[in-house]
Design a protein around this motif. Structure first.
Motif, PDB file in Angstrom:
ATOM      1  N   GLN A 278       8.917 -15.767   6.995  1.00  0.00           N
ATOM      2  CA  GLN A 278      10.355 -15.674   7.239  1.00  0.00           C
ATOM      3  C   GLN A 278      10.659 -15.451   8.714  1.00  0.00           C
ATOM      4  O   GLN A 278      11.630 -15.989   9.240  1.00  0.00           O
ATOM      5  CB  GLN A 278      10.966 -14.553   6.389  1.00  0.00           C
ATOM      6  CG  GLN A 278      12.418 -14.259   6.681  1.00  0.00           C
ATOM      7  CD  GLN A 278      13.363 -15.426   6.411  1.00  0.00           C
ATOM      8  OE1 GLN A 278      12.985 -16.443   5.846  1.00  0.00           O
ATOM      9  NE2 GLN A 278      14.596 -15.295   6.849  1.00  0.00           N
TER      10      GLN A 278
ATOM     11  N   TYR B  95      16.219 -18.131   1.949  1.00  0.00           N
ATOM     12  CA  TYR B  95      15.539 -17.552   0.788  1.00  0.00           C
ATOM     13  C   TYR B  95      14.193 -16.969   1.215  1.00  0.00           C
ATOM     14  O   TYR B  95      13.134 -17.508   0.890  1.00  0.00           O
ATOM     15  CB  TYR B  95      15.343 -18.626  -0.289  1.00  0.00           C
ATOM     16  CG  TYR B  95      16.633 -19.305  -0.669  1.00  0.00           C
ATOM     17  CD1 TYR B  95      17.531 -18.689  -1.524  1.00  0.00           C
ATOM     18  CD2 TYR B  95      16.957 -20.550  -0.134  1.00  0.00           C
ATOM     19  CE1 TYR B  95      18.732 -19.302  -1.857  1.00  0.00           C
ATOM     20  CE2 TYR B  95      18.152 -21.172  -0.455  1.00  0.00           C
ATOM     21  CZ  TYR B  95      19.036 -20.540  -1.319  1.00  0.00           C
ATOM     22  OH  TYR B  95      20.220 -21.147  -1.639  1.00  0.00           O
TER      23      TYR B  95
ATOM     24  N   ASP C 118      12.259 -14.516   0.356  1.00  0.00           N
ATOM     25  CA  ASP C 118      11.251 -14.054  -0.596  1.00  0.00           C
ATOM     26  C   ASP C 118      10.580 -15.187  -1.357  1.00  0.00           C
ATOM     27  O   ASP C 118       9.605 -14.970  -2.068  1.00  0.00           O
ATOM     28  CB  ASP C 118      11.886 -13.066  -1.583  1.00  0.00           C
ATOM     29  CG  ASP C 118      12.372 -11.805  -0.881  1.00  0.00           C
ATOM     30  OD1 ASP C 118      11.743 -11.406   0.124  1.00  0.00           O
ATOM     31  OD2 ASP C 118      13.377 -11.229  -1.334  1.00  0.00           O
TER      32      ASP C 118
ATOM     33  N   GLN D 270       2.603 -11.131  -4.325  1.00  0.00           N
ATOM     34  CA  GLN D 270       3.862 -10.446  -4.633  1.00  0.00           C
ATOM     35  C   GLN D 270       4.649 -11.296  -5.624  1.00  0.00           C
ATOM     36  O   GLN D 270       4.939 -12.458  -5.358  1.00  0.00           O
ATOM     37  CB  GLN D 270       4.685 -10.253  -3.361  1.00  0.00           C
ATOM     38  CG  GLN D 270       4.007  -9.403  -2.325  1.00  0.00           C
ATOM     39  CD  GLN D 270       4.783  -9.382  -1.007  1.00  0.00           C
ATOM     40  OE1 GLN D 270       5.684 -10.172  -0.786  1.00  0.00           O
ATOM     41  NE2 GLN D 270       4.411  -8.467  -0.146  1.00  0.00           N
TER      42      GLN D 270
ATOM     43  N   ALA E 243       6.608 -16.045  -1.225  1.00  0.00           N
ATOM     44  CA  ALA E 243       5.605 -15.239  -1.923  1.00  0.00           C
ATOM     45  C   ALA E 243       5.023 -15.937  -3.138  1.00  0.00           C
ATOM     46  O   ALA E 243       3.846 -15.761  -3.448  1.00  0.00           O
ATOM     47  CB  ALA E 243       6.215 -13.898  -2.345  1.00  0.00           C
TER      48      ALA E 243
ATOM     49  N   THR F  87       5.461 -13.144   3.053  1.00  0.00           N
ATOM     50  CA  THR F  87       6.893 -13.452   3.122  1.00  0.00           C
ATOM     51  C   THR F  87       7.505 -13.017   4.451  1.00  0.00           C
ATOM     52  O   THR F  87       8.336 -13.723   4.999  1.00  0.00           O
ATOM     53  CB  THR F  87       7.667 -12.776   1.981  1.00  0.00           C
ATOM     54  OG1 THR F  87       7.378 -11.383   2.002  1.00  0.00           O
ATOM     55  CG2 THR F  87       7.298 -13.353   0.648  1.00  0.00           C
TER      56      THR F  87
END
Length: 194
Positions: free
Chosen positions: A166, A173, A175, A58, A178, A162
């Protein structure tokens, strides 16, 4: 069909008739008594990339060159993943998480640059119950603690990296993990069977 005719037909077809049993193709056997057997290199199969990155990467991917300490930490994460009985995908998630959190460096207290009391490969916090500073800075312990959290996430195997990372890390943060998926997968492919 009589025996002589059967042997002739089988011989033409490339099969042997030995004592009433058919025996596979007839091989022309030459006398190779003077030849030495060829050396064969057997390489363990590398993990299937579709299992390492089932959803594709991603976003834009980052990459860093690893030093000996970072490579040793990759191997420690893989060893702890295997010891926990988890598949390669768990190692990819763990390594990508560590790449984001510490660039695979086993960080001690960083003074004013430190995020609260975060330590080690995964920037785990003693004040959040991850363990003592000594435990958190032990690569096997910190990886095992991360994997224990990952195993508690229902369906982590089918989640994008992610989301799985997470859910365990609770990062500001989410994202950011990825960007390390491709390098993490490459490292697992390189070191899983070594």
């Amino acid at each position: 069909m009589n025996t002589i005719m059967r042997k002739s037909v089988l011989s033409v077809a490339g099969l042997a008739f030995v004592g009433g049993v058919f025996a596979g193709p007839i091989a022309h056997v030459a006398n190779h008594a003077d030849t030495k057997p060829a050396a064969v290199t057997v390489q363990a199969d590398k993990p299937d990339i579709s299992k390492l990155i089932p959803h594709g990467t991603q976003g834009e991917q980052s990459h860093i060159t690893l030093n000996d300490e970072q490579t040793a930490n990759v191997k420690a994460i893989i060893a702890a993943t295997k010891k926990a009985g988890l598949p390669e995908r768990a190692a990819v998630i763990s390594i990508a998480t560590s790449l984001q959190e510490s660039k695979l460096e086993n960080l001690g207290h960083l003074g004013d640059r430190n995020d609260h009391d975060s330590l080690g490969l995964f920037q785990q916090r003693p004040s959040s119950g991850w363990g003592t500073p000594e435990q958190i800075t032990d690569p096997e312990y910190s990886t095992t603690a991360f994997l224990k959290g990952l195993k508690q996430v229902d369906g982590w195997q089918d989640m994008p990296l992610t989301v799985a990372a997470q859910t365990v890390q609770v990062s500001a943060y989410p994202d950011a993990y990825a960007q390390w998926e491709q390098q993490a997968a490459d490292l697992v492919a390189q070191y899983w069977n070594s």
